[in-house]
Design a protein around this motif. Sequence first.
Motif, PDB file in Angstrom:
ATOM      1  N   ASP A 231       0.822  -1.212   0.000  1.00  0.00           N
ATOM      2  CA  ASP A 231       0.000   0.000   0.000  1.00  0.00           C
ATOM      3  C   ASP A 231       0.855   1.260   0.000  1.00  0.00           C
ATOM      4  O   ASP A 231       0.333   2.372  -0.031  1.00  0.00           O
ATOM      5  N   ASP A 232       2.167   1.073   0.078  1.00  0.00           N
ATOM      6  CA  ASP A 232       3.106   2.194   0.022  1.00  0.00           C
ATOM      7  C   ASP A 232       3.623   2.278  -1.412  1.00  0.00           C
ATOM      8  O   ASP A 232       4.384   1.419  -1.857  1.00  0.00           O
ATOM      9  N   TYR A 233       3.199   3.319  -2.144  1.00  0.00           N
ATOM     10  CA  TYR A 233       3.541   3.354  -3.576  1.00  0.00           C
ATOM     11  C   TYR A 233       5.041   3.430  -3.801  1.00  0.00           C
ATOM     12  O   TYR A 233       5.565   2.946  -4.794  1.00  0.00           O
ATOM     13  N   LEU A 234       5.767   4.042  -2.850  1.00  0.00           N
ATOM     14  CA  LEU A 234       7.218   4.160  -3.023  1.00  0.00           C
ATOM     15  C   LEU A 234       7.894   2.794  -2.911  1.00  0.00           C
ATOM     16  O   LEU A 234       8.751   2.454  -3.716  1.00  0.00           O
ATOM     17  N   LEU A 235       7.491   2.009  -1.906  1.00  0.00           N
ATOM     18  CA  LEU A 235       8.074   0.676  -1.761  1.00  0.00           C
ATOM     19  C   LEU A 235       7.732  -0.196  -2.955  1.00  0.00           C
ATOM     20  O   LEU A 235       8.569  -0.938  -3.469  1.00  0.00           O
ATOM     21  N   ASN A 236       6.479  -0.103  -3.397  1.00  0.00           N
ATOM     22  CA  ASN A 236       6.047  -0.877  -4.558  1.00  0.00           C
ATOM     23  C   ASN A 236       6.913  -0.536  -5.773  1.00  0.00           C
ATOM     24  O   ASN A 236       7.420  -1.427  -6.464  1.00  0.00           O
ATOM     25  N   TYR A 237       7.126   0.743  -5.974  1.00  0.00           N
ATOM     26  CA  TYR A 237       7.916   1.192  -7.118  1.00  0.00           C
ATOM     27  C   TYR A 237       9.369   0.723  -7.006  1.00  0.00           C
ATOM     28  O   TYR A 237       9.937   0.178  -7.952  1.00  0.00           O
TER      29      TYR A 237
END
Length: 518
Positions: A231-237
């Motif tokens: 749910d953390d877009y930065l970690l996902n990216y």
Amino acid sequence: MNRFLSDLGKVLVIGGCGTVGSLIARVLKANDVDVSILDSASDSYLKDVFKRENIPIEFNHNLAENSLDGFNSIFLAPSLLNNSNFINKLNSINHNNLAIYSVEDLLRNTNPNKYVYGISGTNGKTTTTHILKNIFKINNYTVPEHELNLQGNTEFIPSLQARLTGDIAVLEIGTFGNKGEIKLSASNSKVNTGVITNITRDHLVNGTFNDYISCKKEMMEVPDNLVLDGDDYLLNYLSAEFNKDIYFFGVKDFNNPLFNDSSSSTEDELCPVCGEKLNYAKRYLGHLGEYSCSCGFKNPNLDAYGTNIKLSSKNNMPIIQYELHIKDESGIVTLSNGALSNVYNSIAAALAAHLKGLSIEEIIKGINSFTIVKGRLELIHTKPNIIIDFAHNPSGVKSIMDTILHIKGDSKLIILNTISSESGLEGDIEIAKLLSGGDIVIPVSDIARKSAKYIDAKVINIKEDINFKKTGTIGSSPNQVKSAIELGLDIASEDDIILIIGEGGNKYSKDILNKLNI
Ligand code: ZN
């Protein structure tokens, strides 16, 4: 035992009562080395630990001609290695030229010899670490503890902790924000699974956000596999850059009225792929939520997630229930005394434990029996309830406020703000705005007072402590906290809640209540 260790013979650790010294001695002992400690200190809170682990210790010892008699090699605490007076004296009595080793020598020549988890992230890493440890402990695994009276998540501490006696190491890995720091900790600790709770913009002292991100990315380089908040877009990216096994956790509770923050994306929340503004269909906690972009970037598939999150209260303290899903299995989790952010923290721990083969029943037993981490929504007095929380940045405060406001009912909420935010005045203003949900706010730290005009609630001031000079991260003096607690108790009736947030309140409140004798 490897060659290095077996050649050591009988080892003397000098300065063994210190942070690193104590761990050097304990790691040697854990590797079956015959080890003793000398220290010039007169006492140590670690005395019982040394006793339990059969490590002899001599206090009040200043080097004498016969100090090294009977020993074959020496380890020195780092502080002594840089003390030239001490080194000269040691050399003058080292008649047999015993080998002198440092903590680096120990780390280079030993391994944890167990599975290692490294937990990092902006918020929630301490709670996630404690929950994961509890899951293992309740299921009869032993986990090494550093036993230090400090956080112990930086420099050599995690790597040494990993080498202590135990079945599985669960290490919190923190940072002062220096380049290379996390990578060194993670590689010295031989982390197998890296857990990253979230990345926010809060912890910015020096350098740019990109510096901070590259700091966090270091934690992703070393481990064999990663457990990340999807749910953390930065970690996902960021995860896309790494060719390793990645497991995502998160929340799927789209229709839950508990989460009604419908704010659109901020200037900062840009799609990391194409740079457009991200779309948030749902926010669960700050920037954690269901996001998407017209370029196709969106939440990943989740390996573990929570649904049906419920927040209720018992004796004016929060209780959280949710349904935990891991792969095809599910079960009900009950968290006593925690903020909503603990939903994320406990799902992170659950997924991490699942990777080691624990069943969902074993995992839930571990989460449900977890009580609290000291200073995290900790109840220190009843009638009225006085709760302390270490929250020290906007997302930490938001999670606490969301939780308390939901359960407070008709009680008055009196907030004592001792925070001096790490993100500077901008962070303090954001915090001040979040506190507007309270009935009465008492600004305690000097900074809290300066940003009080942004609070949309009744503000009552304490007398300024003109002698107080802020040092380090603690923004309030003991006197300021004492005045604020007295004021809060004057205003509060039995059913009210006094919430003390920030490091100063966390550090001083218990002593102050004891002294006030209430
Ligand atoms: Zn995009």
